[in-house]
Design an enzyme around this catalytic site. Structure first.
Site, mmCIF file in Angstrom:
data_model
loop_
_atom_site.group_PDB
_atom_site.id
_atom_site.type_symbol
_atom_site.label_atom_id
_atom_site.label_comp_id
_atom_site.label_asym_id
_atom_site.label_seq_id
_atom_site.Cartn_x
_atom_site.Cartn_y
_atom_site.Cartn_z
ATOM 1 N N GLU A 19 0.827 -1.206 0.000
ATOM 2 C CA GLU A 19 0.000 0.000 0.000
ATOM 3 C C GLU A 19 0.862 1.258 0.000
ATOM 4 O O GLU A 19 2.055 1.216 0.316
ATOM 5 C CB GLU A 19 -0.918 0.009 1.223
ATOM 6 C CG GLU A 19 -0.162 0.047 2.547
ATOM 7 C CD GLU A 19 -1.041 0.404 3.718
ATOM 8 O OE1 GLU A 19 -1.512 1.554 3.761
ATOM 9 O OE2 GLU A 19 -1.248 -0.464 4.589
ATOM 10 N N LYS A 80 -5.617 10.397 1.275
ATOM 11 C CA LYS A 80 -5.721 8.966 1.542
ATOM 12 C C LYS A 80 -6.989 8.461 0.861
ATOM 13 O O LYS A 80 -8.088 8.946 1.146
ATOM 14 C CB LYS A 80 -5.763 8.701 3.046
ATOM 15 C CG LYS A 80 -5.849 7.248 3.412
ATOM 16 C CD LYS A 80 -5.466 6.986 4.854
ATOM 17 C CE LYS A 80 -6.394 7.608 5.852
ATOM 18 N NZ LYS A 80 -6.084 7.166 7.232
ATOM 19 N N LYS A 153 -4.862 -2.583 14.654
ATOM 20 C CA LYS A 153 -4.274 -1.695 15.657
ATOM 21 C C LYS A 153 -5.055 -1.777 16.959
ATOM 22 O O LYS A 153 -6.288 -1.801 16.958
ATOM 23 C CB LYS A 153 -4.238 -0.260 15.134
ATOM 24 C CG LYS A 153 -3.268 -0.071 13.982
ATOM 25 C CD LYS A 153 -3.216 1.383 13.544
ATOM 26 C CE LYS A 153 -2.156 1.580 12.460
ATOM 27 N NZ LYS A 153 -2.499 0.921 11.192
#
Length: 299
Positions: A19, A80, A153
């Site tokens: 990515e 993004k 996360k």
């Protein structure tokens, strides 16, 4: 699609997608560009062809050139781009950094079967009130792709994320573990039903997948390399309290908490992040080699 990526796919050689959000938003300059080159070098060292994904002047690119990597790494205010953002960014002729969702989608469309990332997006804490859930999850439920990651996360609701992955029929396997990793931590506190102990075994699971859903290969950071658990939970809880006190909401929560962790761990959280993404790129390349016709099979 880059010529070397197209040729590798045509000849059945191992290809690993990477990515570009990590490059544009994950690290300061010039460390971000150095990491982008390093991850591609790791894939090549394992006999694979790297395909970093991004958008250049409105065109999705699978296999950014060195010049394009630099453009993403040094550009001002590179957006993004999740899957929903590709159309408006393309129509505007924008550059952009792809997330897990958009990278997986674009890579799968050209036939790439392995993708290495740091951690998945997931269900956010307090999602019962906010309905805040990463587009990564729904995309993985309909994208045939092996994704090597270090879990999700720990700033997210890990348990709820695992429940959503199950609902969406996303296969989750542990790599040499039956514990789901927590990104900065080798163990999030949740178990995994299935595990494998070699790249070949992981490749076998990907080959055996019979529906258009992802196989998540959860690759924990080594216990010796993880963030100190006591420090992690103390800083995270303080950060969450600050989020509530300051009324931070929506897309602003994740970057705030990641930066809070960076500052209040003295940069240790960033070092863990770098370690795990390198490990994931290496393992993804090994699994890709096991999947590729005629490649030597890693042990």
């Amino acid at each position: 699609m880059a010529r070397d990526v197209a040729e590798a796919l045509a000849w059945g050689q191992p290809v690993v997608a990477l990515e570009s959000t990590l490059i544009a938003h994950g690290l300061p300059q010039p460390d971000n560009l150095a990491l982008a080159y390093e991850l591609e070098s790791i894939v090549r060292a394992e006999g694979g062809v790297p395909a970093t994904v991004g958008m250049i002047a409105g065109e999705p690119v699978v296999g950014l050139t060195d010049a394009e990597l630099e453009r993403i790494a040094t550009g001002a205010e590179i957006p993004k781009l999740s899957l929903r953002d590709l159309a408006p960014a393309g129509a505007r002729g924008s550059d952009g950094a792809t997330t897990v969702a958009s990278t997986a989608f674009l890579a799968s469309r050209v036939g790439i079967r392995l993708f290495a990332t740091g951690g998945l997006g997931g269900v956010h804490r307090e999602a019962r009130e906010t309905w805040d859930e990463s587009a990564d999850l729904a995309t993985l439920g309909r994208t045939p792709m092996g994704i090597v990651c270090a879990g999700v996360k720990s700033i997210l609701d890990v348990g709820a994320t695992l429940e959503r992955l199950e609902t969406l029929s996303v296969t989750v396997i542990g790599y040499r573990t039956d514990r789901f990793p927590g990104f900065y931590l080798s163990d999030s506190g949740f178990t995994i039903d299935w595990s494998v102990d070699s790249p070949r075994a992981a490749a076998d699971v990907i080959n055996a997948q019979i529906h258009d859903g992802a196989v998540v290969i959860a690759n924990p950071v080594a216990a010796a390399d993880q963030l100190d658990p006591d420090l992690h939970w103390r800083v995270l809880n303080d950060g969450l309290a600050t989020v509530r006190e300051q009324g931070i909401r929506g897309k602003a929560i994740t970057p705030f908490l990641l930066d809070y962790l960076r500052i209040h761990t003295g940069g240790a959280s960033v070092q863990v992040n770098l370690t795990l993404i390198r490990n994931n790129a290496r393992l993804a390349a090994q699994i890709a080699a096991a999947l590729a016709p005629g490649s030597a099979t890693p042990a």
